[in-house]
Design an enzyme around this catalytic site. Structure first.
Site, short mmCIF file in Angstrom:
data_model
loop_
_atom_site.label_atom_id
_atom_site.label_comp_id
_atom_site.label_asym_id
_atom_site.label_seq_id
_atom_site.Cartn_x
_atom_site.Cartn_y
_atom_site.Cartn_z
N LYS A 1 -17.71 -7.67 7.37
CA LYS A 1 -16.32 -8.12 7.28
C LYS A 1 -15.66 -8.01 8.66
CE LYS A 1 -12.42 -7.72 4.14
NZ LYS A 1 -11.86 -7.01 3.00
N ARG B 1 -0.93 -6.06 -8.34
CA ARG B 1 0.22 -6.92 -8.08
C ARG B 1 0.45 -7.89 -9.23
NH1 ARG B 1 -2.07 -8.95 -2.49
NH2 ARG B 1 -3.84 -8.89 -3.87
N SER C 1 -2.49 -7.91 2.69
CA SER C 1 -2.95 -7.83 4.08
C SER C 1 -3.34 -9.21 4.60
CB SER C 1 -4.13 -6.86 4.20
OG SER C 1 -3.71 -5.54 3.95
N HIS D 1 0.84 -1.21 0.00
CA HIS D 1 0.00 0.00 0.00
C HIS D 1 0.87 1.25 0.00
CE1 HIS D 1 -3.02 -2.72 2.24
NE2 HIS D 1 -3.55 -2.48 1.06
#
Length: 150
Positions: A41, A90, A127, A17
């Site tokens: 979540k 990515r 993450s 990030h």
């Protein structure tokens, strides 16, 4: 003023990030790091902790603002007068996931998405991986800014 939103859960913020944020900063007058809140979540870190990690990591950067939001990212952009959404990629899987979302955001609200390919040295970091390492008492220090602590 060119304003962009970099949305995410940031649970926690990673060096991936940070890479995208630092590379996006010269492109915009202001970058809003927008922490999406989704009641469904379950996060490892509270919203307050995530805000603290990010604000501390970018202390002194006057062109960064940290906000939280719920609902549609495109609608948040409109409410903040942001013309752009920044997303980090990515790999090709990320592009395949992000492309239809970007097209829909543009179709709905005319908010343009800007994709930045992350630097190779951080392309393995997510993450999810960091949280797994943390849960299993591994050394995550080379994957997150020093502001993140368990």
């Amino acid at each position: 003023m060119k304003r962009a939103v970099f949305p995410g859960t940031f649970d926690p913020i990673t060096l991936g990030h940070v890479d995208i944020i630092e590379r996006a900063l010269p492109l915009f007058d202001e970058l809003i790091i927008a922490i999406g809140v989704n009641a469904a979540k379950k996060t490892m870190f509270s919203l307050e902790e995530r805000i603290h990690f990010i604000e501390t990591a970018f202390k002194g950067k006057s062109n960064i603002r940290v906000e939280s939001y719920s609902g549609l990212t495109a609608k948040f952009c409109i409410s903040e007068n942001a013309q752009f959404i920044v997303r980090g990629l990515r790999n090709a899987t990320d592009l395949n996931y992000e492309q239809p979302i970007a097209q829909t955001n543009f179709q709905m609200e005319k908010v343009e998405s800007i994709f930045l390919v992350c630097s190779p040295e951080v392309s393995n970091i997510s993450s999810t991986i960091v949280r797994d390492i943390m849960r299993n008492d591994g050394d995550y220090s080379r994957l997150v800014p020093s502001t993140v602590n368990k």
